[in-house]
Design an enzyme around this catalytic site. Structure first.
Site: not given
Ligand code: ADP
Ligand code: ZN
Ligand code: MG
Length: 657
Positions: A467, A245, A251, A247
């Site tokens: 609600e 998913p 990356t 976040g």
């Molecule tokens: P994705 O590419 O999976 O959508 P990202 O690598 O762009 O997610 O993550 C976005 C941000 O969320 C990162 O820059 C970091 O700040 C935070 N983050 C996500 N997972 C972690 C983790 N395991 N440890 C520390 N920070 C994380």
């Molecule tokens: Zn509702």
């Molecule tokens: Mg990403």
């Protein structure tokens, strides 16, 4: 009027950027593989213009609140009391600026400067009016002409543009140093991470995700010691797909691999390919792979590969679009590697389910690393990681924050602590307190409160009953999560929200839970009908209905929850799968089956609505009391809500699944 609980099923709303390509519809002309490539000079100029625009935008983050009707006597009095930070005289107008105040608008901090503006009387100069009082620390600025001012205001913009050009030229010259020529960099448009950079990301920057890191460490080892594996007759993997998913740190992990491997790392995002002109995407892939091979061992990272690697839809549009050419080029390049080539292709996607199966064949992306939402333990580690450098109050317990953030991604957690820190700054607090973190969680889960959304008394009343409807139905069923909070303070587009909070992480969801959840979704609408009559049901239930419908379709078409239709997948091409990448059969169901599916879905939904209504009818008096209290307090926490149920008969024992 939202009910929040289950983590969202990733939606497939993400439109492919190719639609924005103005040339897309036109026949694929002999566009000449190189002729449309942007000229580096043009790119720089465009970039400078862009940067200027951004700078101008930031400059406007300071808003002036000009009071045109200020009285001169009042301004003089305020001047002597030291209320202004600056007096600016321009021709015959005097602007008196107060010190900037910070205000949060949406999610941005905006500086507001109150300015009192007066016209100077024709015969009195500023000295006559006493604006040169030495005892007053206010700065006095006298501007001569408007053109000069305009130029002065342009300075930050120009500086930004020049700075950008400088940085760009510096980067190009560095790229050139390694033997690659700068034009090749523009051609492939990939960013190269310098393995020796000081601020490089390593596995230490990824909190939790132990297994994922282990899998990726193996990849790193292949690149560092290819001989070790080849001597054992092992085939080095070609492509590694990270799926999970948004976040969850895909990356971030890829960048950590680059940092750990200490080999050249070419990074490009799928959406960047899509935005290019016809024919260029494929050419870029060729350049990219060529460069990576020259620099081997190396890594190519394709982020958001679903933007190009989407399943090719048979029949529609002849299938000769840009995306497909780019995809084919990637496949061709990957097939062209021999076992001696130490180039590993790493890709990331939120939507493995929509990927073309050709990508997943052996010799291509045959390794899949699934990255899940963090569990309790990992959430705590991620919170601890992002709490570094933020002074937390002694009352903050990150374990309990981790416990109340089931379903949050790493990015959500980072975001949450950042929001809390902003809030602390806004309140001029030295530390981030538990209450601030709580408020930030609510903002992430339920959206910002919108106090300005005015509701009529009747609307407020309907919202309260709606609600409470969700909350009571949830409370009376065994397989739902406990109510965490009910609120009728408008947030986002919704008038109110009932927040159910899971008490533990869940991998699977049972059929019984699905049914109870469905009834809970309808609790809002059912309450409107029971208390206000069927003529007064509102549009406020639309998102509840939408979500319920989505769930019921999944129950019948994907989870095999309908006994009559049986455990068969009817969804392959019709309903978005999950990020694990369901192996769709691509079948289209017969018309008869489709009718049956529709009928079953309707049956489930109507049944759920009836169940909700039944529960509401049986608890009318209790419902009234809770709704009255909610109307008065606007928000209600779990303990207050649960207190209403003391001694109530027929409360279910909460089930584990
Ligand atoms: P994705 O590419 O999976 O959508 P990202 O690598 O762009 O997610 O993550 C976005 C941000 O969320 C990162 O820059 C970091 O700040 C935070 N983050 C996500 N997972 C972690 C983790 N395991 N440890 C520390 N920070 C994380
Ligand atoms: Zn509702
Ligand atoms: Mg990403």
């Amino acid at each position: 009027m939202k009910k929040k609980s289950l983590p969202k099923i990733p939606s497939d709303k993400k439109s492919s950027g190719i639609l924005r390509n103005p040339l897309n519809g036109s026949p694929k002309g002999g566009s000449g593989k190189g002729s449309r490539r942007p000229n580096p000079f043009v790119v720089l100029v465009l970039a400078a213009v862009f940067v200027s625009a951004v700078v101008a935008l930031f400059a406007s983050d300071t808003k002036q609140n000009v009071n045109e009707k200020a009285a001169l006597s009042d301004v003089i009095a305020q001047y002597h009391s030291g209320a202004y930070s600056e007096i600016i005289v321009e021709g015959n107008t005097l602007s008196a600026k107060k010190p900037a105040k910070e205000k949060i608008v949406g999610d941005r901090v905006v500086k507001i400067v109150d300015v009192d503006k007066v016209l100077l009387p024709p015969n009195d100069g500023i000295v006559d009016l006493g604006f040169n009082d030495k005892a007053v620390p206010t700065k006095l600025t006298i501007k001569e002409d408007a053109l000069g001012n305009a130029l002065i205001e342009l300075i930050p913009t120009l500086v930004g543009a020049v700075l950008f050009l400088g940085v760009a030229i510096f980067l190009f010259s560095r790229m050139g140093g390694g033997g690659a020529n700068p034009v090749a960099f523009i051609k492939s448009r990939a960013r190269i991470y310098d393995p020796k950079a000081k601020d490089k990301v390593t596995f230490a920057d990824v909190a939790g995700s132990v297994e994922e890191k282990e899998d990726l460490a193996e990849v790193v080892d292949f690149l560092k010691n290819p001989k070790k594996y080849r001597d054992l007759g092992a085939k080095i993997p070609r492509g590694v797909l990270m799926a999970g998913p948004p976040g969850t740190g895909k990356t971030l992990l890829a960048r950590a691999v680059a940092g750990e491997a200490e080999v050249p790392f070419f990074s490009i995002s799928g959406s960047e390919f899509v935005e290019m002109f016809v024919g260029v995407g494929a050419a870029r892939v060729r350049d990219l792979f060529k460069e990576a091979k020259e620099k081997a061992p190396s890594i190519i990272f394709i982020d958001e590969i679903d933007a190009i690697g989407k399943r090719r839809s048979p029949g529609i549009g002849g299938g000769h679009d840009e995306r497909e050419q780019t995809l084919n080029q990637i496949l061709t390049e990957m097939d062209g590697f021999d076992n001696e080539t130490s180039v590993i292709i790493l890709a990331a996607t939120n939507r493995a389910d929509v990927l073309d199966k050709a990508l997943l064949r052996p010799g291509r992306f045959d390794r899949k690393i699934v990255i899940n939402l963090p569990n309790l333990e990992d959430r705590k580690k991620i919170l601890e990681f992002h709490a570094k450098g933020k002074p937390l109050d002694a009352d903050v317990d990150l374990s309990s924050v981790a416990a109340t953030t089931v379903g949050f991604s790493g990015a959500d957690l980072g975001n949450l602590l950042n929001e809390a820190a902003i809030l602390a700054g806004k309140l001029s607090s030295k530390t981030v307190t538990a209450a601030m973190i709580q408020q930030a969680i609510e903002k992430v889960v339920m959206g910002n409160t919108k106090k300005s959304l005015r509701m009529t008394e009747l609307e407020k009343k309907i919202t309260a009953y709606h609600e409470v409807g969700h909350a009571i139905v949830g409370k009376m069923l065994a397989h739902t999560d406990p109510v965490h909070k009910i609120s009728i303070i408008p947030r986002g587009g919704a008038g109110g929200v009932t927040w159910f909070l899971p008490e533990k992480d869940r991998t699977y969801v049972s059929k019984a839970k699905y049914f109870d959840e469905l009834a809970t979704y309808y609790g809002g609408r059912a309450a409107e009908e029971v208390f206000f009559g069927s003529d007064f049901i509102t549009t406020g239930a639309s998102s509840d209905i939408e979500r319920a419908t989505e769930m019921a379709r999944a129950m019948v078409m994907r989870y095999g929850f309908d006994e009559d239709l049986g455990p068969e997948n009817f969804a392959a091409e019709q309903v978005a799968g999950n990020y694990l990448g369901a192996e769709g059969s691509g079948k289209i169901v017969s018309e008869k089956t489709q009718e049956k599916i529709d009928e079953k879905v309707r049956l489930i939904l109507k049944g759920s609505y009836s169940k909700a209504k039944e529960i509401i009818l049986a608890n009318r008096e209790l419902h009234d009391r809770i709704a009255v209290k909610l109307l008065e307090k606007e928000e209600m926490l779990r303990e207050e809500f649960d207190a209403f149920f003391e001694g109530v008969e027929g409360l279910p024992e909460k089930a584990v699944a």
